[in-house]
Design a protein around this motif. Structure first.
Motif, mmCIF file in Angstrom:
data_model
loop_
_atom_site.group_PDB
_atom_site.id
_atom_site.type_symbol
_atom_site.label_atom_id
_atom_site.label_comp_id
_atom_site.label_asym_id
_atom_site.label_seq_id
_atom_site.Cartn_x
_atom_site.Cartn_y
_atom_site.Cartn_z
ATOM 1 N N GLN A 1 55.463 38.446 -8.249
ATOM 2 C CA GLN A 1 56.288 37.642 -7.367
ATOM 3 C C GLN A 1 57.190 38.566 -6.554
ATOM 4 N N LEU A 2 57.258 38.300 -5.254
ATOM 5 C CA LEU A 2 58.073 39.132 -4.381
ATOM 6 C C LEU A 2 59.545 38.840 -4.606
ATOM 7 N N GLN A 3 60.333 39.899 -4.771
ATOM 8 C CA GLN A 3 61.774 39.768 -4.894
ATOM 9 C C GLN A 3 62.429 40.637 -3.832
ATOM 10 N N LEU A 4 63.504 40.134 -3.259
ATOM 11 C CA LEU A 4 64.216 40.829 -2.201
ATOM 12 C C LEU A 4 65.655 41.078 -2.623
ATOM 13 N N VAL A 5 66.149 42.278 -2.334
ATOM 14 C CA VAL A 5 67.523 42.641 -2.666
ATOM 15 C C VAL A 5 68.184 43.247 -1.444
ATOM 16 N N GLU A 6 69.303 42.652 -1.029
ATOM 17 C CA GLU A 6 70.056 43.153 0.118
ATOM 18 C C GLU A 6 71.110 44.154 -0.341
ATOM 19 N N SER A 7 71.409 45.107 0.523
ATOM 20 C CA SER A 7 72.485 46.060 0.264
ATOM 21 C C SER A 7 72.995 46.594 1.588
ATOM 22 N N GLY A 8 74.128 47.298 1.528
ATOM 23 C CA GLY A 8 74.650 47.945 2.715
ATOM 24 C C GLY A 8 75.851 47.275 3.339
ATOM 25 N N GLY A 9 76.251 46.145 2.805
ATOM 26 C CA GLY A 9 77.412 45.471 3.360
ATOM 27 C C GLY A 9 78.700 46.217 3.050
ATOM 28 N N GLY A 10 79.780 45.741 3.656
ATOM 29 C CA GLY A 10 81.060 46.376 3.412
ATOM 30 C C GLY A 10 82.107 45.892 4.388
ATOM 31 N N LEU A 11 83.248 46.583 4.367
ATOM 32 C CA LEU A 11 84.366 46.274 5.257
ATOM 33 C C LEU A 11 84.441 47.357 6.330
ATOM 34 N N VAL A 12 84.349 46.942 7.580
ATOM 35 C CA VAL A 12 84.474 47.889 8.679
ATOM 36 C C VAL A 12 85.380 47.300 9.749
ATOM 37 N N GLN A 13 85.910 48.181 10.587
ATOM 38 C CA GLN A 13 86.763 47.736 11.680
ATOM 39 C C GLN A 13 85.920 47.224 12.842
ATOM 40 N N PRO A 14 86.497 46.388 13.668
ATOM 41 C CA PRO A 14 85.783 45.949 14.874
ATOM 42 C C PRO A 14 85.310 47.154 15.678
ATOM 43 N N GLY A 15 84.092 47.043 16.176
ATOM 44 C CA GLY A 15 83.480 48.143 16.907
ATOM 45 C C GLY A 15 82.687 49.086 16.036
ATOM 46 N N GLY A 16 82.793 48.935 14.734
ATOM 47 C CA GLY A 16 82.083 49.805 13.815
ATOM 48 C C GLY A 16 80.636 49.406 13.621
ATOM 49 N N SER A 17 79.974 50.123 12.714
ATOM 50 C CA SER A 17 78.547 49.909 12.462
ATOM 51 C C SER A 17 78.271 49.822 10.971
ATOM 52 N N LEU A 18 77.219 49.115 10.655
ATOM 53 C CA LEU A 18 76.684 49.059 9.303
ATOM 54 C C LEU A 18 75.170 48.979 9.393
ATOM 55 N N ARG A 19 74.499 49.475 8.372
ATOM 56 C CA ARG A 19 73.058 49.271 8.270
ATOM 57 C C ARG A 19 72.758 48.563 6.957
ATOM 58 N N LEU A 20 72.211 47.371 7.091
ATOM 59 C CA LEU A 20 71.812 46.595 5.925
ATOM 60 C C LEU A 20 70.367 46.916 5.568
ATOM 61 N N SER A 21 70.089 46.885 4.278
ATOM 62 C CA SER A 21 68.729 47.090 3.789
ATOM 63 C C SER A 21 68.274 45.879 2.996
ATOM 64 N N CYS A 22 67.015 45.551 3.138
ATOM 65 C CA CYS A 22 66.383 44.487 2.367
ATOM 66 C C CYS A 22 65.202 45.137 1.658
ATOM 67 N N ALA A 23 65.363 45.400 0.374
ATOM 68 C CA ALA A 23 64.341 46.097 -0.400
ATOM 69 C C ALA A 23 63.500 45.093 -1.183
ATOM 70 N N ALA A 24 62.188 45.262 -1.092
ATOM 71 C CA ALA A 24 61.262 44.354 -1.763
ATOM 72 C C ALA A 24 60.676 44.992 -3.009
ATOM 73 N N SER A 25 60.409 44.170 -4.001
ATOM 74 C CA SER A 25 59.715 44.623 -5.196
ATOM 75 C C SER A 25 58.764 43.537 -5.650
ATOM 76 N N GLY A 26 57.742 43.931 -6.395
ATOM 77 C CA GLY A 26 56.822 42.965 -6.959
ATOM 78 C C GLY A 26 55.594 42.706 -6.123
ATOM 79 N N PHE A 27 55.623 43.105 -4.861
ATOM 80 C CA PHE A 27 54.487 42.861 -3.986
ATOM 81 C C PHE A 27 54.689 43.677 -2.707
ATOM 82 N N PRO A 28 53.626 44.192 -2.106
ATOM 83 C CA PRO A 28 53.804 44.953 -0.862
ATOM 84 C C PRO A 28 54.372 44.093 0.240
ATOM 85 N N LEU A 29 55.263 44.692 0.998
ATOM 86 C CA LEU A 29 55.943 43.956 2.054
ATOM 87 C C LEU A 29 55.070 43.770 3.291
ATOM 88 N N ASP A 30 53.948 44.487 3.337
ATOM 89 C CA ASP A 30 53.115 44.531 4.540
ATOM 90 C C ASP A 30 52.696 43.154 5.054
#
Length: 123
Positions: free
Chosen positions: A1-30
């Protein structure tokens, strides 16, 4: 069964940047299109961006066009959401979810929702 886990969030100031990741396990994401969604306090969950299983089709909510970029690295079984020029109104819990092959504008078409990652934009 495909499972998804998000990461990369946080507190940043306006104008800043973040990169979120969605990592899959249990099945190829293709085989899966991946959508990013967000839900702010007191508001309904909304679609932010989506990328098709092949990666050749992407779409964005109007409010994030030109600021957010979705991409995927199937060998790493991960989809990313690069968020630049962040605004306070981007504050929300961000989720990823999957749908077989193609994107959809309907949230109910997506499955395997992750637990979410908090993004807070504040000075």
């Amino acid at each position: 069964q495909l499972q998804l886990v998000e990461s990369g969030g946080g507190l940043v100031q306006p104008g800043g940047s973040l990169r979120l990741s969605c990592a899959a396990s249990g099945f190829p994401l293709d085989y899966y299109a991946i959508g990013w969604f967000r839900q702010a306090p007191g508001k309904e969950r909304e679609g932010v961006s989506c990328i098709s299983s092949s990666g050749d089709i992407t779409n964005y909510q109007d409010s994030v066009k030109g600021r957010f970029t979705i991409s995927r690295h199937n060998a790493k079984n991960t989809v990313y959401l690069q968020m630049n020029s962040l605004k306070p109104e981007d504050t929300a819990v961000y989720y990823c979810a999957e749908r077989l092959r193609s994107c959809s504008r309907t949230l109910a078409d997506f499955h395997s929702w992750g637990q979410g990652t908090q993004v807070t934009i504040s000075s």
